[in-house]
Design an enzyme around this catalytic site. Structure first.
Site, PDB file in Angstrom:
ATOM      1  N   LYS A  87       0.860  -1.184   0.000  1.00  0.00           N
ATOM      2  CA  LYS A  87       0.000   0.000   0.000  1.00  0.00           C
ATOM      3  C   LYS A  87       0.896   1.233   0.000  1.00  0.00           C
ATOM      4  O   LYS A  87       1.981   1.217   0.578  1.00  0.00           O
ATOM      5  CB  LYS A  87      -0.869   0.011   1.263  1.00  0.00           C
ATOM      6  N   GLY A 184     -24.347   3.094   4.083  1.00  0.00           N
ATOM      7  CA  GLY A 184     -23.566   3.722   3.013  1.00  0.00           C
ATOM      8  C   GLY A 184     -24.085   3.308   1.651  1.00  0.00           C
ATOM      9  O   GLY A 184     -24.102   2.129   1.309  1.00  0.00           O
ATOM     10  N   GLY A 186     -22.858   4.471  -1.328  1.00  0.00           N
ATOM     11  CA  GLY A 186     -21.896   4.989  -2.296  1.00  0.00           C
ATOM     12  C   GLY A 186     -21.653   3.978  -3.399  1.00  0.00           C
ATOM     13  O   GLY A 186     -22.553   3.206  -3.771  1.00  0.00           O
ATOM     14  N   TYR A 190     -24.469   1.153  -3.161  1.00  0.00           N
ATOM     15  CA  TYR A 190     -25.528   1.325  -4.161  1.00  0.00           C
ATOM     16  C   TYR A 190     -25.690   0.051  -5.001  1.00  0.00           C
ATOM     17  O   TYR A 190     -26.796  -0.458  -5.192  1.00  0.00           O
ATOM     18  CB  TYR A 190     -25.213   2.515  -5.072  1.00  0.00           C
TER      19      TYR A 190
HETATM   20  P1  NAD Z   1     -17.893   5.497  -1.409  1.00  0.00           P
HETATM   21  O1  NAD Z   1     -17.153   6.660  -0.876  1.00  0.00           O
HETATM   22  O2  NAD Z   1     -18.318   5.478  -2.823  1.00  0.00           O
HETATM   23  O3  NAD Z   1     -19.211   5.241  -0.517  1.00  0.00           O
HETATM   24  C1  NAD Z   1     -19.229   5.335   0.864  1.00  0.00           C
HETATM   25  C2  NAD Z   1     -20.574   5.949   1.234  1.00  0.00           C
HETATM   26  O4  NAD Z   1     -20.701   5.921   2.650  1.00  0.00           O
HETATM   27  C3  NAD Z   1     -20.734   7.391   0.798  1.00  0.00           C
HETATM   28  O5  NAD Z   1     -21.958   7.544   0.114  1.00  0.00           O
HETATM   29  C4  NAD Z   1     -20.704   8.171   2.114  1.00  0.00           C
HETATM   30  O6  NAD Z   1     -21.503   9.349   2.065  1.00  0.00           O
HETATM   31  C5  NAD Z   1     -21.273   7.149   3.063  1.00  0.00           C
HETATM   32  N1  NAD Z   1     -20.943   7.346   4.469  1.00  0.00           N
HETATM   33  C6  NAD Z   1     -19.815   7.863   5.002  1.00  0.00           C
HETATM   34  N2  NAD Z   1     -19.919   7.869   6.343  1.00  0.00           N
HETATM   35  C7  NAD Z   1     -21.117   7.309   6.655  1.00  0.00           C
HETATM   36  C8  NAD Z   1     -21.785   7.023   7.866  1.00  0.00           C
HETATM   37  N3  NAD Z   1     -21.254   7.319   9.055  1.00  0.00           N
HETATM   38  N4  NAD Z   1     -23.024   6.466   7.817  1.00  0.00           N
HETATM   39  C9  NAD Z   1     -23.585   6.173   6.625  1.00  0.00           C
HETATM   40  N5  NAD Z   1     -22.990   6.442   5.446  1.00  0.00           N
HETATM   41  C10 NAD Z   1     -21.776   6.991   5.458  1.00  0.00           C
HETATM   42  O7  NAD Z   1     -16.976   4.233  -1.059  1.00  0.00           O
HETATM   43  P2  NAD Z   1     -17.070   2.753  -1.636  1.00  0.00           P
HETATM   44  O8  NAD Z   1     -16.167   2.643  -2.811  1.00  0.00           O
HETATM   45  O9  NAD Z   1     -18.487   2.318  -1.729  1.00  0.00           O
HETATM   46  O10 NAD Z   1     -16.340   1.979  -0.462  1.00  0.00           O
HETATM   47  C11 NAD Z   1     -17.019   1.712   0.761  1.00  0.00           C
HETATM   48  C12 NAD Z   1     -16.118   0.845   1.628  1.00  0.00           C
HETATM   49  O11 NAD Z   1     -15.794  -0.353   0.907  1.00  0.00           O
HETATM   50  C13 NAD Z   1     -14.776   1.484   1.989  1.00  0.00           C
HETATM   51  O12 NAD Z   1     -14.406   1.033   3.274  1.00  0.00           O
HETATM   52  C14 NAD Z   1     -13.819   0.907   0.950  1.00  0.00           C
HETATM   53  O13 NAD Z   1     -12.485   0.901   1.407  1.00  0.00           O
HETATM   54  C15 NAD Z   1     -14.376  -0.498   0.826  1.00  0.00           C
HETATM   55  N6  NAD Z   1     -14.018  -1.167  -0.426  1.00  0.00           N
HETATM   56  C16 NAD Z   1     -14.403  -0.663  -1.618  1.00  0.00           C
HETATM   57  C17 NAD Z   1     -14.055  -1.323  -2.798  1.00  0.00           C
HETATM   58  C18 NAD Z   1     -14.476  -0.800  -4.142  1.00  0.00           C
HETATM   59  O14 NAD Z   1     -14.352  -1.532  -5.119  1.00  0.00           O
HETATM   60  N7  NAD Z   1     -15.003   0.415  -4.232  1.00  0.00           N
HETATM   61  C19 NAD Z   1     -13.299  -2.513  -2.755  1.00  0.00           C
HETATM   62  C20 NAD Z   1     -12.940  -3.035  -1.508  1.00  0.00           C
HETATM   63  C21 NAD Z   1     -13.306  -2.345  -0.344  1.00  0.00           C
END
Ligand code: NAD
Length: 357
Positions: A87, A184, A186, A190
């Protein structure tokens, strides 16, 4: 308070965490300051994204790099990928408009590892930033036109883990009518909610960004609750898809769900919270098992995998989840500890094979 990188005893920090290599680098002309942590290359080059964040201190940045790179080792090992864990973190304001010089400096830093670390995008970085990194090194993925947005693939892997957890818990992996609380909405939340809705699950959602929660309500008939209420919703499954550290003492006292599985990294505040879930009789799918779809998706770019091969590996998260939960039950240990054991046995086998050669 921020402390300078020079003079910090990072060596002691990473000796404890058994990293192969950790380096700090600064490029005063661009204002770049970064850390690259290579936890393990036992299974292959250390792969892990670059996080760009305004850390409160250099120590916090180092700890994040150490923790996240170790997590990548375990994630790839458990998913059966030929990668180690690494990382990078860049310390600073990720909204800076001065990106070219900064990310080219980062690219030179990545290049100095000679291929034992391969980077990609992560929180605070974009495919366009990776194009600048690419100007200095070929050890970069996540480029525009590469393997594409990993989030729908990650969400599908979480869905598969959820089906396996349902099978383990209730003897049936059909999620129709199952009540799921998604924290969440996001990129991953979603897509997970979409897939659950298509399979007839009943959704409750929360997001600090109200528009995102409303979108899920509108498109998937989800009930919206306040962010602080999602953990205590009367649901069968709690799906953390936002922040890490959400399984903590406070959450455990309020949790109603029988199953916890979501996309968020580092869901357990501390290891003991995984044990507490087990003691409470909650079925927990370790986060790095459930959310491996993102790194699996990266294999399209890193290993030239086709879509079918990639999806097959993501679907296999179902089998690995069933295996981890069954072994944990037989051995009487918490699921996160069993997942660690399986990952460590793969790492030990690789180390053994190397020493035999
Ligand atoms: P993102 O930023 O697109 O979505 C996160 C969402 O959570 C946002 O809409 C944000 O407004 C919301 N949020 C933040 N704090 C909150 C709270 N206290 N209560 C409710 N909602 C809250 O991120 P993502 O890409 O969906 O990733 C989410 C998690 O999954 C992260 O921990 C990320 O490291 C992990 N992850 C993502 C991926 C990927 O492919 N995107 C892969 C592995 C792990």
């Amino acid at each position: 308070m921020s402390r300078p990188l020079a003079g910090r005893n990072i060596r002691a920090l990473y000796a404890e965490s058994e990293h192969e290599e950790v380096a700090l680098w600064a490029d005063p002309s661009s204002g770049y300051r970064g850390i690259i942590a290579v936890h393990s290359t036992a299974l292959g080059p250390a792969v892990g994204g670059t996080r760009f964040w305004n850390y409160a201190s250099d120590e916090e940045a180092s700890l994040d790099a150490l923790r996240l790179s170790r997590g990548m080792t375990y994630k790839s090992a458990l998913a059966g990928l030929p990668f180690g864990g690494g990382k990078a973190v860049i310390i600073g304001d990720n909204r800076t408009p001065h990106r070219e010089q900064l990310f080219r400096a980062h690219g030179r830093f990545v290049e100095s590892f000679g291929g034992c670390y391969v980077t990609a995008e992560d929180v605070g970085t974009t495919p366009a930033d990776m194009e600048y990194v690419r100007m200095e090194t070929s050890y970069v993925a996540g480029l525009a036109g590469g393997s594409g947005n990993p989030s729908p693939v990650t969400a599908h892997g979480v869905f598969r883990a959820m089906q396996a957890a349902a099978k383990h818990r209730w003897g049936n992996d059909d999620l129709k009518g199952v009540r799921v609380a998604v924290q969440g909405c996001g990129s991953t939340g979603y897509h997970l909610a979409k897939e659950l809705h298509e399979r007839g699950a009943k959704l409750t959602v929360a997001d600090v960004d109200a528009a995102r929660a409303e979108r899920a309500a509108h498109e998937f008939g989800a009930t919206v609750v306040a962010p602080e209420e999602i953990v205590e919703v009367e649901a069968d499954i709690y799906a953390p898809c936002a922040l890490g550290g959400v399984i903590n003492d406070r959450a455990l006292a309020r949790l109603k769900a029988e199953v916890v599985v979501g996309s968020a990294n580092n869901q357990l505040g501390e290891e003991r919270h995984g044990d507490a879930l087990e003691e409470l009789g909650v079925t927990y799918v370790p986060d790095y098992l459930a959310n491996a779809g993102g790194i699996i998706n990266g294999c399209r770019e890193l290993l030239g995998w086709g879509v079918a091969e990639t999806l097959e590996k993501v679907r296999a998260i179902y089998d690995t989840t069933l295996l981890v939960l069954a072994l944990a039950k037989t051995e009487g240990v918490a699921a996160h500890r069993m997942a660690d054991r399986l990952a460590e046995s793969r790492l030990a086998a690789a180390a053994g094979a190397k020493s035999d050669n």
